[in-house]
Design a protein around this motif. Structure first.
Motif, PDB file in Angstrom:
ATOM      1  N   ASN A  92       0.803  -1.212   0.000  1.00  0.00           N
ATOM      2  CA  ASN A  92       0.000   0.000   0.000  1.00  0.00           C
ATOM      3  C   ASN A  92       0.844   1.275   0.000  1.00  0.00           C
ATOM      4  OD1 ASN A  92      -2.617   0.871  -0.226  1.00  0.00           O
ATOM      5  ND2 ASN A  92      -2.867   1.260   1.966  1.00  0.00           N
ATOM      6  N   VAL A  93       1.950   1.241  -0.731  1.00  0.00           N
ATOM      7  CA  VAL A  93       2.771   2.449  -0.835  1.00  0.00           C
ATOM      8  C   VAL A  93       2.158   3.367  -1.887  1.00  0.00           C
ATOM      9  CG1 VAL A  93       4.993   3.306  -1.686  1.00  0.00           C
ATOM     10  CG2 VAL A  93       4.916   1.502   0.034  1.00  0.00           C
ATOM     11  N   ILE A  94       1.845   4.607  -1.477  1.00  0.00           N
ATOM     12  CA  ILE A  94       1.169   5.528  -2.387  1.00  0.00           C
ATOM     13  C   ILE A  94       2.144   6.508  -3.035  1.00  0.00           C
ATOM     14  CG2 ILE A  94      -1.090   5.366  -1.294  1.00  0.00           C
ATOM     15  CD1 ILE A  94      -0.327   7.983   0.219  1.00  0.00           C
ATOM     16  N   ALA A  95       3.320   6.651  -2.442  1.00  0.00           N
ATOM     17  CA  ALA A  95       4.320   7.531  -3.043  1.00  0.00           C
ATOM     18  C   ALA A  95       5.707   7.049  -2.669  1.00  0.00           C
ATOM     19  CB  ALA A  95       4.134   8.962  -2.564  1.00  0.00           C
ATOM     20  N   ALA A 139       7.471  14.040  -9.782  1.00  0.00           N
ATOM     21  CA  ALA A 139       7.905  15.415  -9.549  1.00  0.00           C
ATOM     22  C   ALA A 139       9.376  15.367  -9.168  1.00  0.00           C
ATOM     23  CB  ALA A 139       7.096  16.058  -8.444  1.00  0.00           C
ATOM     24  N   GLN A 140      10.231  16.049  -9.948  1.00  0.00           N
ATOM     25  CA  GLN A 140      11.652  16.119  -9.593  1.00  0.00           C
ATOM     26  C   GLN A 140      11.821  17.413  -8.808  1.00  0.00           C
ATOM     27  OE1 GLN A 140      14.490  16.161 -12.862  1.00  0.00           O
ATOM     28  NE2 GLN A 140      16.017  15.078 -11.626  1.00  0.00           N
ATOM     29  N   TRP A 141      12.044  17.258  -7.509  1.00  0.00           N
ATOM     30  CA  TRP A 141      11.788  18.356  -6.605  1.00  0.00           C
ATOM     31  C   TRP A 141      12.947  19.320  -6.402  1.00  0.00           C
ATOM     32  CZ3 TRP A 141       6.788  18.571  -5.321  1.00  0.00           C
ATOM     33  CH2 TRP A 141       6.403  19.616  -4.460  1.00  0.00           C
ATOM     34  N   ASN A 312       4.021  18.650   0.316  1.00  0.00           N
ATOM     35  CA  ASN A 312       3.170  19.160  -0.757  1.00  0.00           C
ATOM     36  C   ASN A 312       2.392  18.051  -1.450  1.00  0.00           C
ATOM     37  OD1 ASN A 312       3.504  22.195  -1.157  1.00  0.00           O
ATOM     38  ND2 ASN A 312       5.606  21.500  -0.835  1.00  0.00           N
ATOM     39  N   TYR A 313       2.998  16.856  -1.508  1.00  0.00           N
ATOM     40  CA  TYR A 313       2.264  15.717  -2.065  1.00  0.00           C
ATOM     41  C   TYR A 313       1.030  15.423  -1.215  1.00  0.00           C
ATOM     42  CZ  TYR A 313       0.813  10.946  -2.793  1.00  0.00           C
ATOM     43  OH  TYR A 313       0.040   9.844  -3.004  1.00  0.00           O
ATOM     44  N   LEU A 314       1.225  15.409   0.118  1.00  0.00           N
ATOM     45  CA  LEU A 314       0.101  15.098   1.012  1.00  0.00           C
ATOM     46  C   LEU A 314      -1.011  16.143   0.870  1.00  0.00           C
ATOM     47  CD1 LEU A 314       2.098  13.950   4.178  1.00  0.00           C
ATOM     48  CD2 LEU A 314       0.777  12.505   2.629  1.00  0.00           C
ATOM     49  N   LYS A 315      -0.613  17.403   0.761  1.00  0.00           N
ATOM     50  CA  LYS A 315      -1.617  18.465   0.571  1.00  0.00           C
ATOM     51  C   LYS A 315      -2.398  18.242  -0.728  1.00  0.00           C
ATOM     52  CE  LYS A 315       0.801  22.239   2.940  1.00  0.00           C
ATOM     53  NZ  LYS A 315       1.711  23.360   2.670  1.00  0.00           N
ATOM     54  N   ALA A 316      -1.664  17.914  -1.785  1.00  0.00           N
ATOM     55  CA  ALA A 316      -2.316  17.741  -3.087  1.00  0.00           C
ATOM     56  C   ALA A 316      -3.220  16.513  -3.083  1.00  0.00           C
ATOM     57  CB  ALA A 316      -1.267  17.638  -4.182  1.00  0.00           C
ATOM     58  N   VAL A 329      -2.943  13.314  -8.704  1.00  0.00           N
ATOM     59  CA  VAL A 329      -2.432  14.140  -7.595  1.00  0.00           C
ATOM     60  C   VAL A 329      -1.483  15.206  -8.147  1.00  0.00           C
ATOM     61  CG1 VAL A 329      -1.085  14.136  -5.458  1.00  0.00           C
ATOM     62  CG2 VAL A 329      -2.667  12.258  -5.930  1.00  0.00           C
ATOM     63  N   MET A 330      -0.635  14.797  -9.097  1.00  0.00           N
ATOM     64  CA  MET A 330       0.320  15.745  -9.678  1.00  0.00           C
ATOM     65  C   MET A 330      -0.418  16.857 -10.429  1.00  0.00           C
ATOM     66  SD  MET A 330       3.312  14.909  -8.765  1.00  0.00           S
ATOM     67  CE  MET A 330       4.052  13.500  -7.961  1.00  0.00           C
ATOM     68  N   GLU A 331      -1.509  16.489 -11.075  1.00  0.00           N
ATOM     69  CA  GLU A 331      -2.296  17.494 -11.794  1.00  0.00           C
ATOM     70  C   GLU A 331      -2.817  18.554 -10.831  1.00  0.00           C
ATOM     71  OE1 GLU A 331      -4.278  14.944 -15.079  1.00  0.00           O
ATOM     72  OE2 GLU A 331      -5.733  16.458 -14.407  1.00  0.00           O
ATOM     73  N   THR A 332      -3.306  18.075  -9.680  1.00  0.00           N
ATOM     74  CA  THR A 332      -3.767  19.020  -8.664  1.00  0.00           C
ATOM     75  C   THR A 332      -2.603  19.899  -8.216  1.00  0.00           C
ATOM     76  OG1 THR A 332      -5.232  17.275  -7.904  1.00  0.00           O
ATOM     77  CG2 THR A 332      -4.984  19.190  -6.458  1.00  0.00           C
ATOM     78  N   MET A 333      -1.439  19.269  -8.030  1.00  0.00           N
ATOM     79  CA  MET A 333      -0.284  20.017  -7.543  1.00  0.00           C
ATOM     80  C   MET A 333       0.129  21.097  -8.553  1.00  0.00           C
ATOM     81  SD  MET A 333       3.192  18.738  -5.651  1.00  0.00           S
ATOM     82  CE  MET A 333       2.803  17.065  -5.637  1.00  0.00           C
TER      83      MET A 333
END
Lengths: 401, 295
Positions: A92-95, A139-141, A312-316, A329-333
């Motif tokens: 259950n790894v989401i990121a 996302a390459q941060w 920021n991932y969690l927020k998105a 999620v990336m689209e939202t971000m």
């Protein structure tokens, strides 16, 4: 080895949890190097940074608990891919976050692309990750080879160091860093007079340094990282390279590298970084919290990047209302305003590149430094639009579509 | 600029010097390994870890006790030797009667343990360690560029290598050692304390690795992985020279250092495997090694 064992034990334990428990937490997998040369610059610190982000976020996402797990990819693409696949399929790894070593990150990116899992890259820096190989869920941060090349390469060439010689580590990352730097140098009116490839984890650079010295170059650019960069710097000092009138450019230098090699040797080097802990009250406040958990060590740019990326991932994800699709999620971000202690004026582009300000810094001399970790003077802020590769020069296939 | 085979002379002579310098480390380390294998028949995989320990002890002596390079060069190898003696007395000794494989596994495990402990305590980036002030700087002539410190390393290593060779071949204690290698039971019957001899030999071998570690500290980064980077090459050197052959280890160390240095000029990509290609050829043609005896 104990770490590997621990990783195996935790994963076995987690599998047991899958069988036994009903509500499984969402997991953020920090995939890093826990036993090799990237351990200090990424490693444990990245785990701590991700943990801090989860705690600061409140510990739950969409009603589920969030848990940080860590895996050691030993800098091997096959080990990294296997771990990533197992995490996604069974745990259950989401990121997946961090992923030092570009060759491993490129392999893992193929898996997260297929499964549409979010990949939050902080340490890996090959510009190919958001170039030809780009993925909608990545996302390459923190940084990439283009930004470092452009920052350091351009600045030094404009200051009169026209002739460049490259000492390049022989794998994806080194090739990308050299190509990007050569392009930046030539664009600024410089030339490349030669290059030599060395294998990763080389203990003796003297042969390469002698060739570089004989080339008559103004600058010897180290297109390598961590352990290799430190050894090369130390031996360049020993061979009197700078005393002989040639400059050294450390294309990728982390704060831990400067700490490891000492100011005697690193002083006056010019480098480009995405973050320095001692820039303002916010960076100091976060870094001190980090330091409390890391025996007083200050964070590198990738540690701060992991925190910011996970946060920021969690927020998105919360805003999207789902975690199954990393690309959504990336689209939202992409529509979000990313602004925190790490990212100033930042935004996530379509190719996966997070564009933010970078900093051209110079390493302090031992006299200028007030003590451990007081290492950089900020020379100039490089605005994001100038630092990173413009979209029209990118070969990422996602841009047109 | 003078050219030889399309390579500038300065680069070529430079590489020969570098080959000699690297060869000095190979020789020092493989010598210790050969001494230990010769008498104890133990393949000491922990050798790289003792080399790392030497560098770290030197760093600690400077950091915590303010001891300079020369003091460390004297004291660090003694501490490493004592650590070796402790390991032999308390653990390694129990494995002599078992298959060689146990000794190999034990020392391999010990190496991982030492590396892990130092990585936990000090991280992987390593610690800064500078050459003594009087040895900084570079000697520059038309033909060759050599840092003063590296020149010292070559001299020191030659002295230690041939000192050790003389100790083993020309002195009374050396003759006991050689005799014990041939037939330890008989030597014990003559009243020589063989168990003590074994402990001293292991401690001495480890001490040699410690000296190499201190010598290496100003050149390489003092880091927990410095030993494991080196150990594989050292084993290749010992195999090429002939397991257990003292002179073989010394000569092969310098020879392979030179070969590696020259490969870096003519075909740099192959520099990493040059030594192993030679090892394969030697094993094919002379399985006992260049200086080894068939038995």
């Amino acid at each position: 080895m104990t770490l590997i064992r621990r990783a195996i034990l935790t994963s076995a334990f987690s599998v047991a949890l899958v069988a036994g428990a009903q509500a499984e937490p969402y997991r953020i997998g920090v995939l890093t190097d826990m036993s090799g040369m990237n351990y200090d610059l990424s490693g444990k610190g990245s785990e701590v940074a991700a943990q801090m982000a989860v705690e600061d976020f409140g510990g739950t996402l969409l009603g589920e608990n969030i848990e940080v797990i860590v895996g050691d990819h030993q800098n091997k693409p096959d080990v990294g891919s296997t771990l990533a696949r197992r995490w996604i399929d069974e745990q259950n790894v989401i990121a997946i976050a961090d992923v030092p070593t570009s060759s491993v990150a490129l392999a893992v990116q193929e898996i997260t692309r297929q499964s549409d899992t979010a990949l939050l890259i902080s340490t890996a820096g090959s510009s190919a990750l958001t170039g030809a190989s780009c993925s909608p869920s990545t996302a390459q941060w923190t940084w990439d080879t283009y930004a470092l090349a452009n920052g350091t390469g351009r600045a030094m060439t404009l200051e009169g160091d026209k002739k460049w010689f490259f000492l390049t580590v022989d794998y994806t990352f080194g090739h990308a860093l050299e190509a990007d730097t050569a392009a930046a140098v030539e664009a600024a009116g410089g030339t490349v007079v030669g290059q030599v490839m060395h294998p990763r984890e080389t203990s003796d650079f003297s042969s390469y340094l002698l060739q570089a010295q004989a080339s008559g170059a103004d600058v010897i650019a180290l297109a390598n990282s961590s352990g290799d960069t430190m050894t090369a710097l130390k031996q360049a000092e020993e061979f009197g390279i700078t005393a002989g009138g040639q400059n050294i450019a450390g294309m990728l230098l982390f704060l831990t590298d400067v700490n490891g090699v000492g100011l005697d040797i690193a002083q006056n080097l010019t480098l480009t970084t995405a973050f320095y802990w001692d820039m303002n009250d916010e960076t100091r406040a976060w870094s001190e919290r980090f330091g409390e958990r890391m025996d007083g060590k200050m964070p590198t740019m990738v540690h701060a990047g992991v925190y910011s990326a996970v946060m920021n991932y969690l927020k998105a994800a919360e805003a999207t209302g789902q975690v199954k699709s990393g690309s959504r999620v990336m689209e939202t971000m992409r529509g979000m305003d990313i602004d925190d202690f790490f990212n100033r004026n930042a935004s996530l582009r379509k190719d996966g590149r997070v564009v933010h300000d970078m900093y051209l810094v110079q390493v302090k001399t031992p006299e200028e430094s007030a003590g451990p970790w007081d290492y950089y003077k900020v020379l100039r802020t490089i605005p994001g639009a100038e630092a990173f590769r413009p979209l029209d020069k990118s070969d990422c296939p996602l841009i047109d579509g | 600029m003078t050219m030889i085979f399309g390579v500038p002379l300065v680069v070529l002579t430079g590489q020969v010097m570098i080959g000699l310098i690297n060869g000095s480390f190979y020789a020092l380390l493989s010598l210790g390994l050969a001494v230990i294998f010769g008498l104890l028949r133990v393949v000491n995989f922990a050798h790289g870890a003792f080399y790392m320990l030497g560098a770290f002890v030197a760093w600690m002596l400077g950091q915590y006790l303010g001891l300079g390079y020369w003091g460390s060069l004297l004291i660090a190898p003694i501490i490493v030797g004592l650590a070796g003696a402790l390991v032999e007395r308390t653990m390694l000794r129990r494995l002599y009667d078992l298959d060689h494989l146990y000794g190999l596994l034990f020392t391999f495990g010990l190496a991982l343990l030492l590396e892990g402990v130092f990585q936990h305590l000090y991280g992987v980036s390593g610690k800064p360690f500078s050459a003594p002030v009087e040895m900084r700087g570079v000697v520059r002539t038309d033909f060759v560029t050599v840092p003063v410190y590296r020149g010292w390393v070559v001299v020191a290593s030659l002295l230690i290598c041939f000192g050790t060779w003389a100790l083993i071949e020309k002195t009374k204690i050396g003759s006991y050692l050689r005799a014990a290698t041939e037939d330890s039971i008989l030597v014990q019957a003559f009243g020589v304390n063989v168990p003590l001899l074994l402990t001293l030999t292991y401690a001495f071998g480890c001490g040699l690795a410690g000296i190499a570690g201190v010598l290496a500290a100003p050149i390489f980064q003092v880091s927990p992985t410095m030993g494991s980077n080196m150990i594989i090459i050292i084993f290749a050197v010992v195999v090429v020279g002939g397991m257990g052959s003292i002179l073989g280890a010394i000569a092969t160390g310098y020879l392979l250092g030179l070969v590696e240095g020259l490969t870096k000029v003519f075909y740099p990509e192959a520099a990493n495997i040059a030594i192993f290609v030679i090892m394969a050829i030697v094993l094919l043609l002379r399985p006992a090694g260049l200086f080894g005896k068939e038995n």
